[in-house]
Motif scaffolding. Structure first.
Motif, PDB file in Angstrom:
ATOM      1  N   GLU A 147       0.836  -1.195   0.000  1.00 23.82           N
ATOM      2  CA  GLU A 147       0.000   0.000   0.000  1.00 23.82           C
ATOM      3  C   GLU A 147       0.881   1.259   0.000  1.00 23.82           C
ATOM      4  N   GLU A 148       0.240   2.414   0.172  1.00 26.48           N
ATOM      5  CA  GLU A 148       0.980   3.673   0.189  1.00 26.48           C
ATOM      6  C   GLU A 148       2.018   3.660   1.308  1.00 26.48           C
ATOM      7  N   PRO A 149       3.262   4.003   1.032  1.00 24.39           N
ATOM      8  CA  PRO A 149       4.302   3.959   2.058  1.00 24.39           C
ATOM      9  C   PRO A 149       4.098   5.041   3.124  1.00 24.39           C
ATOM     10  N   PRO A 150       4.613   4.829   4.314  1.00 20.38           N
ATOM     11  CA  PRO A 150       4.480   5.836   5.371  1.00 20.38           C
ATOM     12  C   PRO A 150       5.324   7.070   5.068  1.00 20.38           C
ATOM     13  N   LYS A 151       5.019   8.162   5.757  1.00 23.02           N
ATOM     14  CA  LYS A 151       5.725   9.418   5.517  1.00 23.02           C
ATOM     15  C   LYS A 151       7.168   9.364   6.015  1.00 23.02           C
ATOM     16  N   LEU A 152       7.393   8.748   7.157  1.00 23.58           N
ATOM     17  CA  LEU A 152       8.725   8.689   7.758  1.00 23.58           C
ATOM     18  C   LEU A 152       9.490   7.468   7.263  1.00 23.58           C
ATOM     19  N   ASP A 153      10.804   7.624   7.158  1.00 27.04           N
ATOM     20  CA  ASP A 153      11.652   6.483   6.807  1.00 27.04           C
ATOM     21  C   ASP A 153      11.870   5.567   8.002  1.00 27.04           C
ATOM     22  N   ARG A 154      11.898   6.152   9.193  1.00 29.25           N
ATOM     23  CA  ARG A 154      12.351   5.387  10.358  1.00 29.25           C
ATOM     24  C   ARG A 154      11.699   5.944  11.622  1.00 29.25           C
ATOM     25  N   ILE A 155      11.273   5.039  12.499  1.00 30.53           N
ATOM     26  CA  ILE A 155      10.799   5.400  13.839  1.00 30.53           C
ATOM     27  C   ILE A 155      11.629   4.622  14.848  1.00 30.53           C
ATOM     28  N   VAL A 156      12.185   5.338  15.824  1.00 34.38           N
ATOM     29  CA  VAL A 156      13.035   4.724  16.845  1.00 34.38           C
ATOM     30  C   VAL A 156      12.339   4.864  18.202  1.00 34.38           C
ATOM     31  N   LEU A 157      12.121   3.751  18.890  1.00 36.14           N
ATOM     32  CA  LEU A 157      11.607   3.759  20.256  1.00 36.14           C
ATOM     33  C   LEU A 157      12.810   3.642  21.182  1.00 36.14           C
ATOM     34  N   ARG A 158      12.962   4.612  22.090  1.00 36.91           N
ATOM     35  CA  ARG A 158      14.171   4.671  22.911  1.00 36.91           C
ATOM     36  C   ARG A 158      13.794   4.762  24.386  1.00 36.91           C
ATOM     37  N   ARG A 159      14.333   3.843  25.149  1.00 37.58           N
ATOM     38  CA  ARG A 159      14.009   3.773  26.581  1.00 37.58           C
ATOM     39  C   ARG A 159      14.794   4.798  27.393  1.00 37.58           C
ATOM     40  N   ALA A 160      14.115   5.354  28.385  1.00 35.26           N
ATOM     41  CA  ALA A 160      14.773   6.229  29.359  1.00 35.26           C
ATOM     42  C   ALA A 160      13.892   6.322  30.593  1.00 35.26           C
ATOM     43  N   ASP A 161      14.468   6.794  31.688  1.00 33.70           N
ATOM     44  CA  ASP A 161      13.636   7.085  32.852  1.00 33.70           C
ATOM     45  C   ASP A 161      12.954   8.427  32.624  1.00 33.70           C
ATOM     46  N   ASN A 162      12.091   8.837  33.556  1.00 32.90           N
ATOM     47  CA  ASN A 162      11.313  10.058  33.357  1.00 32.90           C
ATOM     48  C   ASN A 162      12.193  11.283  33.160  1.00 32.90           C
ATOM     49  N   SER A 163      13.231  11.408  33.962  1.00 35.57           N
ATOM     50  CA  SER A 163      14.118  12.563  33.840  1.00 35.57           C
ATOM     51  C   SER A 163      14.808  12.570  32.486  1.00 35.57           C
ATOM     52  N   GLY A 164      15.249  11.393  32.045  1.00 36.13           N
ATOM     53  CA  GLY A 164      15.907  11.303  30.755  1.00 36.13           C
ATOM     54  C   GLY A 164      14.983  11.665  29.612  1.00 36.13           C
ATOM     55  N   ILE A 165      13.716  11.259  29.714  1.00 38.23           N
ATOM     56  CA  ILE A 165      12.746  11.583  28.667  1.00 38.23           C
ATOM     57  C   ILE A 165      12.505  13.084  28.610  1.00 38.23           C
ATOM     58  N   VAL A 166      12.366  13.718  29.774  1.00 37.55           N
ATOM     59  CA  VAL A 166      12.165  15.167  29.797  1.00 37.55           C
ATOM     60  C   VAL A 166      13.362  15.882  29.175  1.00 37.55           C
ATOM     61  N   ASP A 167      14.560  15.463  29.561  1.00 36.57           N
ATOM     62  CA  ASP A 167      15.774  16.076  29.005  1.00 36.57           C
ATOM     63  C   ASP A 167      15.837  15.911  27.491  1.00 36.57           C
ATOM     64  N   ALA A 168      15.522  14.697  27.005  1.00 36.70           N
ATOM     65  CA  ALA A 168      15.611  14.429  25.571  1.00 36.70           C
ATOM     66  C   ALA A 168      14.571  15.229  24.790  1.00 36.70           C
ATOM     67  N   LEU A 169      13.376  15.407  25.351  1.00 42.32           N
ATOM     68  CA  LEU A 169      12.371  16.244  24.698  1.00 42.32           C
ATOM     69  C   LEU A 169      12.836  17.698  24.635  1.00 42.32           C
ATOM     70  N   GLU A 170      13.379  18.173  25.739  1.00 36.54           N
ATOM     71  CA  GLU A 170      13.806  19.572  25.793  1.00 36.54           C
ATOM     72  C   GLU A 170      14.947  19.841  24.815  1.00 36.54           C
ATOM     73  N   ALA A 171      15.869  18.878  24.694  1.00 36.95           N
ATOM     74  CA  ALA A 171      17.028  19.060  23.822  1.00 36.95           C
ATOM     75  C   ALA A 171      16.714  18.760  22.366  1.00 36.95           C
ATOM     76  N   GLY A 172      15.581  18.103  22.108  1.00 33.84           N
ATOM     77  CA  GLY A 172      15.237  17.743  20.746  1.00 33.84           C
ATOM     78  C   GLY A 172      15.783  16.401  20.310  1.00 33.84           C
ATOM     79  N   HIS A 173      16.413  15.654  21.230  1.00 29.68           N
ATOM     80  CA  HIS A 173      16.873  14.308  20.883  1.00 29.68           C
ATOM     81  C   HIS A 173      15.681  13.374  20.666  1.00 29.68           C
ATOM     82  N   ASP A 174      14.622  13.531  21.486  1.00 31.19           N
ATOM     83  CA  ASP A 174      13.346  12.861  21.274  1.00 31.19           C
ATOM     84  C   ASP A 174      12.381  13.885  20.707  1.00 31.19           C
ATOM     85  N   GLN A 175      11.628  13.494  19.697  1.00 28.73           N
ATOM     86  CA  GLN A 175      10.626  14.402  19.152  1.00 28.73           C
ATOM     87  C   GLN A 175       9.231  14.106  19.703  1.00 28.73           C
TER      88      GLN A 175
END
Length: 550
Positions: free
Chosen positions: A219-247
């Motif tokens: 079928e029609e291909p997805p928009k993104l080439d790649r999706i990465v699921l990355r584990r972190a604790d809550n503090s790490g997730i907040v930091d990664a969102l703020e820095a733009g490492h996680d979108q």
């Protein structure tokens, strides 16, 4: 009040389990999107009770084919990327005919066909730890024609919930003879996929799952080439969102972490994504010390549900999803609280009920005929939240004189014991027989099927009477006809629940706590992300996600 108090706390120093990150490159790869998650622990079979998780649901949505998928309102809609049609074609016997698209195939080019339907049916009815098995038990035969692309499913009885069947089909041609069989299916990898994405890497040690566009998807291909699921604790997730490492993040955030996200600039909107499970305490009536209803009722009376919910949610979104019904989850249409006033935290009732059961309170606890009331509370080793709640259950029981200790076997071993999968003479998990267990009770799909699967009996076989077909160890022949009538459409689900909910509370085998959920946080450079259909989650729409340079 709980949320406000926790949100006002000063965040602890961020010291542990930071995410795997690298410096943001000068040129942003807009074809890749990184999602912060709380865990990537396996297995990943969406039909195993022991494998329920955010990642399992995400992978099922992205890499496995389903006949029907929930629409925006939760109503099942035919997935026309897989199917040409599916409809009831006969009523005597009740028959549903499925027509699979001729171009639908697995990533190894094998066609998606009738054998995949047969494999899923047979494995689910033969498994003691499968989700929503009641509907599959109504199937009497499956036949195929047109090279397996037309599938006819015959039922023993009418089944209005037939659209809930055959979700997340698995590649039968690879799994039916694979080492480990059904129990080992999708525990560490996906041998073939049939969705817009394929699993490129699944590294639980590193805490990362990499999905790449499936070049064999028809079928029609997805928009993104790649999706990465990355584990972190809550503090790490907040930091990664703020820095733009996680979108994007889909994680079990507590009130403190949610407050930190609220301070990120530019703003990162958040929503609550309810999961298809309710965290529940199972109180097993088949355990020697818990066969009497009065003793089980005493155990429940000893527990402060408000405190258990607070411990489990840590002020996160689950606080708003407290579950006060035995069958339906708070996020489902038609949910209403059914908990009777008699099922409340009451140390005085503990004394009355245990005394009525012949127990005497001594300096060391409750005893009867010289034997102490000593209970084992189980929680899966991979589920930190369940362990926290289990320890709080043991603490509260000890406070009223009921001895209790916690064991944390692997999820598959715990659910195997609860489902009766152990054979005679086999050692129980951790060397202990679990009396109580903190588990995730599935609540997705057809409501009559959920009722019968979670609390119903297995059909009588080989001259034996009906037996429990659920992790609660419950089989009530007096209630089963009502469940069967709801399952086959002879009785409305509303009427069935009205009759059964009070009986389930009175039986005292399940203490629902709250619907499990995650916080969805999305950075402004990402578009197309929504919380998703009820109980399915945002990954249902991942093929449309897009990322700007930001």
């Amino acid at each position: 009040m709980v949320v406000l108090t926790l949100a006002a706390c000063t965040p602890a120093p961020r010291l542990v389990d930071t995410p795997v990150t690298s410096p943001v490159p000068e040129k942003v790869d807009t074809g890749e999107l990184v999602v912060g998650v709380s865990s990537v622990a396996g297995g990943y079979n969406p039909h195993h009770l022991s494998d329920q998780s955010v990642v399992t649901t995400a992978l099922a949505n992205l890499v496995l084919p389903s006949v029907f998928r929930p629409g925006a309102d939760g109503t099942p809609r035919l997935d026309d990327t897989l199917m040409s049609s599916a409809s009831v074609t006969d009523y005597d016997p009740y028959t549903v005919t499925y027509r699979i698209r001729s171009d639908a195939s697995w990533s190894d080019t094998a066609p998606i066909a009738a054998e995949d339907f047969v494999y899923l049916w047979q494995e689910i009815i033969d498994s003691t730890g499968a989700i929503d098995a009641a509907g599959y038990r109504l199937i009497s035969d499956i036949t195929a024609r047109d090279a397996g692309k037309v599938v006819e499913v015959v039922f023993t009885d009418p089944y209005p919930g037939w659209r809930s069947l055959f979700t997340s089909l698995l590649p039968a041609h690879l799994l039916k003879d694979a080492p480990g069989g059904w129990d080992g299916a999708l525990q560490t990898n996906f041998p073939a996929t049939a969705g817009p994405y394929a699993v490129k890497a699944l590294d639980t040690d590193r805490g990362e799952v990499v999905l790449e566009r499936n070049d064999r998807y028809w079928e029609e291909p997805p928009k993104l080439d790649r999706i990465v699921l990355r584990r972190a604790d809550n503090s790490g997730i907040v930091d990664a969102l703020e820095a733009g490492h996680d979108q994007l993040a889909l994680a079990r955030l507590d009130a403190v972490s949610a407050g930190e996200i609220a301070r990120i600039a530019p703003p990162v909107p958040v929503q609550t994504a309810a999961r298809p499970s309710v965290l529940t305490l199972a109180v097993r009536p088949d355990r020697p010390q818990l066969t009497e209803r009065t003793v089980r009722a005493a155990v429940i009376a000893a527990l402060d549900r408000d405190q258990l919910v607070t411990v489990g949610t840590a002020g996160g979104p689950g606080v708003e999803l407290r579950s006060d019904a035995q069958v339906l989850a708070p996020a489902l249409p038609g949910y209403r609280a059914t908990q009777p006033a008699s099922r409340r935290h009451s140390p005085a009732d503990v004394v009355t009920l245990l005394g009525r059961s012949g127990y005497t309170r001594t300096a060391t606890g409750w005893t009867r005929e010289g034997q102490p009331l000593d209970l084992v509370v189980g929680a899966p080793a991979e589920r930190e939240t369940a362990q926290l709640v289990a320890r709080e259950v043991a603490r509260q029981l000890a406070a009223v004189g009921i001895a209790a200790r916690v064991v944390t076997p692997p999820a598959d071993e715990l659910y195997a014991q609860l489902s009766g999968a152990q054979t005679d003479g086999e050692e129980p998990v951790d060397g202990d027989t679990v009396d109580l267990a903190v588990i995730s009770r599935p609540v997705n799909g057809d409501q009559a099927t959920v009722l019968a699967s979670n609390f119903g009996c297995a059909p009588a076989q080989d001259g034996q009477g009906p037996s429990p077909a659920n992790v609660f160890g419950l089989c009530d022949p007096g209630v089963q006809p009502t469940m069967d009538a709801a399952l086959t459409g002879a009785l409305s689900v509303t009427d069935a629940l009205a009759a059964i909910e009070p009986l389930l509370w009175d039986t005292a085998v399940a203490l629902p706590l709250y619907q499990e959920s995650e916080t969805l946080a999305v950075r402004p450079e990402v578009s197309g992300v929504a919380v998703g259909p009820p109980l399915v989650g945002p990954f249902a729409g991942a093929a449309s996600w897009q990322r700007a340079a930001g």
